[in-house]
Scaffold this active site. Sequence first.
Site, PDB file in Angstrom:
ATOM      1  N   ASN A  92       4.904  10.942  -7.389  1.00 36.55           N
ATOM      2  CA  ASN A  92       5.917  10.431  -6.455  1.00 36.55           C
ATOM      3  C   ASN A  92       7.041   9.843  -7.279  1.00 36.55           C
ATOM      4  OD1 ASN A  92       4.100  11.100  -4.490  1.00 36.55           O
ATOM      5  ND2 ASN A  92       3.759   9.012  -3.762  1.00 36.55           N
ATOM      6  N   GLU A 123       5.999  13.235  -3.485  1.00 32.54           N
ATOM      7  CA  GLU A 123       7.038  12.533  -2.738  1.00 32.54           C
ATOM      8  C   GLU A 123       8.299  12.482  -3.574  1.00 32.54           C
ATOM      9  OE1 GLU A 123       6.215   8.515  -1.324  1.00 32.54           O
ATOM     10  OE2 GLU A 123       4.210   9.095  -0.686  1.00 32.54           O
ATOM     11  N   HIS A 160      -3.694   5.912   1.918  1.00 29.64           N
ATOM     12  CA  HIS A 160      -2.283   5.543   1.742  1.00 29.64           C
ATOM     13  C   HIS A 160      -2.112   4.122   2.285  1.00 29.64           C
ATOM     14  CE1 HIS A 160       1.941   7.416   1.211  1.00 29.64           C
ATOM     15  NE2 HIS A 160       2.141   6.133   1.416  1.00 29.64           N
ATOM     16  N   ARG A 203       1.762  17.134   3.876  1.00 31.01           N
ATOM     17  CA  ARG A 203       0.946  16.095   3.249  1.00 31.01           C
ATOM     18  C   ARG A 203       0.920  14.878   4.175  1.00 31.01           C
ATOM     19  NH1 ARG A 203       2.622  11.600  -0.275  1.00 31.01           N
ATOM     20  NH2 ARG A 203       0.819  10.890  -1.449  1.00 31.01           N
ATOM     21  N   GLU A 258      -0.592   6.301  -4.942  1.00 27.06           N
ATOM     22  CA  GLU A 258       0.073   5.216  -5.671  1.00 27.06           C
ATOM     23  C   GLU A 258      -0.777   3.967  -5.867  1.00 27.06           C
ATOM     24  OE1 GLU A 258       3.816   4.417  -3.764  1.00 27.06           O
ATOM     25  OE2 GLU A 258       4.648   6.354  -4.327  1.00 27.06           O
ATOM     26  N   TYR A 262      11.026   8.335  -7.347  1.00 28.27           N
ATOM     27  CA  TYR A 262      12.198   7.811  -6.642  1.00 28.27           C
ATOM     28  C   TYR A 262      13.325   7.408  -7.588  1.00 28.27           C
ATOM     29  CZ  TYR A 262       9.482   8.057  -2.424  1.00 28.27           C
ATOM     30  OH  TYR A 262       8.753   8.543  -1.372  1.00 28.27           O
TER      31      TYR A 262
HETATM   32  C1  GBH Z   1       6.420   5.412  -1.721  1.00 27.03           C
HETATM   33  O1  GBH Z   1       6.286   4.326  -2.555  1.00 27.03           O
HETATM   34  C2  GBH Z   1       5.353   5.364  -0.683  1.00 27.03           C
HETATM   35  O2  GBH Z   1       4.272   6.223  -1.021  1.00 27.03           O
HETATM   36  C3  GBH Z   1       5.831   5.682   0.700  1.00 27.03           C
HETATM   37  O3  GBH Z   1       4.858   5.306   1.621  1.00 27.03           O
HETATM   38  C4  GBH Z   1       7.156   4.997   0.933  1.00 27.03           C
HETATM   39  O4  GBH Z   1       7.593   5.120   2.258  1.00 27.03           O
HETATM   40  C5  GBH Z   1       8.151   5.590  -0.001  1.00 27.03           C
HETATM   41  O5  GBH Z   1       7.728   5.495  -1.308  1.00 27.03           O
HETATM   42  C6  GBH Z   1       9.540   4.965   0.083  1.00 27.03           C
HETATM   43  O6  GBH Z   1       9.508   3.644  -0.324  1.00 27.03           O
HETATM   44  O7  GBH Z   1      13.647  -1.272  -7.086  1.00 27.03           O
HETATM   45  O8  GBH Z   1      14.493   0.423  -8.599  1.00 27.03           O
HETATM   46  O9  GBH Z   1      12.635  -1.004  -9.228  1.00 27.03           O
HETATM   47  C7  GBH Z   1       7.384   4.080  -3.378  1.00 27.03           C
HETATM   48  C8  GBH Z   1       7.029   3.233  -4.573  1.00 27.03           C
HETATM   49  C9  GBH Z   1       7.641   1.628  -6.124  1.00 27.03           C
HETATM   50  C10 GBH Z   1       9.270   3.234  -5.486  1.00 27.03           C
HETATM   51  C11 GBH Z   1       8.706   0.709  -6.561  1.00 27.03           C
HETATM   52  C12 GBH Z   1      10.356   2.337  -5.964  1.00 27.03           C
HETATM   53  C13 GBH Z   1      10.874   0.359  -7.252  1.00 27.03           C
HETATM   54  C14 GBH Z   1      12.232   0.896  -7.542  1.00 27.03           C
HETATM   55  N1  GBH Z   1       8.122   2.471  -5.061  1.00 27.03           N
HETATM   56  N2  GBH Z   1       9.903   1.400  -6.956  1.00 27.03           N
HETATM   57  S1  GBH Z   1      13.326  -0.330  -8.179  1.00 27.03           S
END
Ligand code: GBH
Length: 464
Positions: free
Chosen positions: A301, A368, A127, A83, A172, A303
């Site tokens: 995505n 992701e 992106h 991707r 996103e 995290y």
């Molecule tokens: C992605 O966005 C992106 O698509 C990518 O380009 C990037 O490199 C990757 O993630 C890593 O950052 O502080 O606990 O509140 C991530 C979007 C939105 C994920 C905000 C974490 C906050 C977590 N992010 N979110 S917190």
Amino acid sequence: PATALAGAADGLPADFLWGVATSSYQIEGAVQEDGRTPSIWDTFCRVPGAVVDGDNGDIACDHYHRMPEDVAMIADLGVDAYRFSVAWPRVQPGGRGPANARGLAFYDRLVDQLLDKGVLPWITLYHWDLPQELEDAGGWPERDTAHRFADYSELVMDALGDRVRHWTTLNEPWCSAMLGYDQGHHAPGRKHFPDAMKAVHHLLLGHGLAAQRLRAAAPQPIQLGITLNMGNSYPASDHPADVDAARRADGLGARIYLDPLVHGRYPADVVADLARRGAELPVQDGDLEAIATPLDLLGVNYYSSHVFSGLPEDGEAAPAADGEPFSRLVKQDLPVTAMGWDIIPRGLTDLLTRLGRDYPGLPLYITENGAAFDDTADADGSVQDDDRTAYFADHIRAVAAARTAGADVRGYFAWSLMDNFEWAFGYDKRFGLVRVDYDTQRRTPKQSALWFRDTIRESRTRQS
Ligand code: GBH
């Protein structure tokens, strides 16, 4: 750790799709080559204090010049799919007008080399690298940007649609709108909530218009989707104020995108929340029909997840007066990544299960998932990143658990193929399966990459 990491993909079918992901500005470099014009990130990186250490994407991983070796590296991981995103300012400099053949040629070669090695190209059209000229004309809060995005999308389809079957419009939109136009942590660094809500609608409209054009222009059947970043939003307790805080977070973080995309309407509670804050979604006739163009898949995505409370802690200041009711994150006693993000794999199971229940019939792909940790490289560049490997293993298990609970999850892309430009954190934060030495551009697979390769191999040979 060897035993805890084994069998992470147990329960996933043999035809589950495995991939790795990147994005254009984060890896390509070569920002002035072959007719590329500046994006909002080239500009933002020059704002003092905007990016850690004043870093920028001028060189990044130099992928633009090292693409063949990088494709070989991807193939060596044994993944089914790669991707990547297309840089709008390469393909259509300035964001308007005819295609730039030299810019397109890069992606043309990339696609051919991937296919040659048996790796499926999964294209993301946007992106975050908006052509600066379009930001100068108002950016995503401006309706015209949605039309420009649809034009650009069609140019890419015309060039690559004969070979590429998997298309994602936006990566996103929450980040584009909220980080770019409300919080100002990302390009273009604006801070105005009502403008951010206009951006939300125009991003979704851009998606919808592009979806229509992509379907019409595709020379073969395509799989079309959009990627959203989401976590699960938990209330801190059953107290109505906590439940409402979680509802609002989920409304602005997830349902404001999902409901128009899937059901063709914005959620009434979110629209009411926005009105109290003096903001609105500038919907015109026909917009919601375009936005609800049927999707073949939803990219997720993931995290981290969050716990919300609507009750101030003792002694905390009174709620803000701009119509936004009080809300706070409740810190969990959990291990965190180098980003400070809580590691909460159960949130992924809960999120996917909920998506399967509330938006049935929509195949889900993790587009992701991954983590930054403070890697220590040996002299040969190798990294024993057990923490990252454990993160992947626990989240892949969480995906399998969601499938067992009924969610139609069909694939998983690790973020990221290699260390790269981590936006406002510059090169300080490393998410790669592969280590990049930014002095030499040498790539070295980390322990997590070898583990990922073995896990994929095992999962393919399983009878299930
Ligand atoms: C992605 O966005 C992106 O698509 C990518 O380009 C990037 O490199 C990757 O993630 C890593 O950052 O502080 O606990 O509140 C991530 C979007 C939105 C994920 C905000 C974490 C906050 C977590 N992010 N979110 S917190």
